[in-house]
Design a protein around this motif. Sequence first.
Motif, short mmCIF file in Angstrom:
data_model
loop_
_atom_site.label_atom_id
_atom_site.label_comp_id
_atom_site.label_asym_id
_atom_site.label_seq_id
_atom_site.Cartn_x
_atom_site.Cartn_y
_atom_site.Cartn_z
N ALA A 159 0.93 -1.22 -0.02
CA ALA A 159 -0.05 -0.08 -0.06
C ALA A 159 0.92 1.36 -0.07
N SER A 160 0.36 2.09 -0.94
CA SER A 160 1.20 3.43 -0.89
C SER A 160 0.51 4.62 0.03
N ALA A 161 -0.48 4.33 0.39
CA ALA A 161 -1.43 5.07 1.24
C ALA A 161 -2.27 4.35 2.23
N THR A 162 -3.16 4.87 3.08
CA THR A 162 -4.08 4.11 3.92
C THR A 162 -4.99 3.67 2.91
N ILE A 163 -5.61 2.38 3.07
CA ILE A 163 -6.69 1.81 2.41
C ILE A 163 -7.41 1.16 3.10
N THR A 164 -8.61 1.15 2.81
CA THR A 164 -9.96 0.46 3.49
C THR A 164 -10.49 -0.43 2.69
N GLY A 165 -10.84 -1.58 3.39
CA GLY A 165 -11.29 -2.63 2.66
C GLY A 165 -12.56 -2.51 1.73
N GLY A 166 -12.67 -2.88 0.56
CA GLY A 166 -13.71 -2.48 -0.42
C GLY A 166 -13.55 -1.35 -1.29
N GLN A 167 -12.30 -0.53 -1.04
CA GLN A 167 -11.96 0.44 -1.91
C GLN A 167 -11.46 0.30 -3.23
N LEU A 168 -11.71 0.85 -4.49
CA LEU A 168 -10.92 0.59 -5.56
C LEU A 168 -9.50 1.03 -5.60
N LEU A 169 -8.45 0.26 -5.94
CA LEU A 169 -7.32 0.36 -5.93
C LEU A 169 -6.77 0.62 -7.44
N ALA A 170 -5.54 1.52 -7.61
CA ALA A 170 -4.95 1.99 -8.87
C ALA A 170 -3.39 1.57 -8.46
N VAL A 171 -2.73 1.27 -9.50
CA VAL A 171 -1.28 0.99 -9.38
C VAL A 171 -0.66 2.54 -8.91
N THR A 172 0.11 2.73 -8.17
CA THR A 172 0.67 4.14 -7.76
C THR A 172 2.03 3.99 -8.17
#
Length: 130
Positions: A18-31
């Motif tokens: 993770a490059s930032a704080t992530i919440t379950g269910g969020q859409l993710l992108a390559v950073t």
Amino acid sequence: MADYLPIFLPGNTVTLTASATITGGQLLAVTGNGTVGPAAAGSASFIGVAAGDTGSGGRVTVYPRGTIHEGTADGAITAADQLQAGATGKVKALAAAGAATSADITAARAVIGVALTTATDGTPVRWMAW
């Protein structure tokens, strides 16, 4: 011809940093190099959906394209709408294309899936990731 196996199969998960704080269910992108973060609105680098919460620098399990998800609608969505990343990792309907412009082409590249259900802003919507 030599045997070939893909890195992972649709429906399987992949774990990334993770490059930032992530919440379950969020859409993710390559950073970045081997990293993911919450997808920005209209992101063309969508990779999948977070399986759980993690902080920046942590490992996050990602459900990749080809899976069915339930997310939060960013605006009104109608079943069968093509979807793109909305604000803060939500999903939103892709605006109808007007005359062919570079904006239409960019938006078409950002399609992440199709809505399976209808939803209003802020409510759950089921969708399939492409």
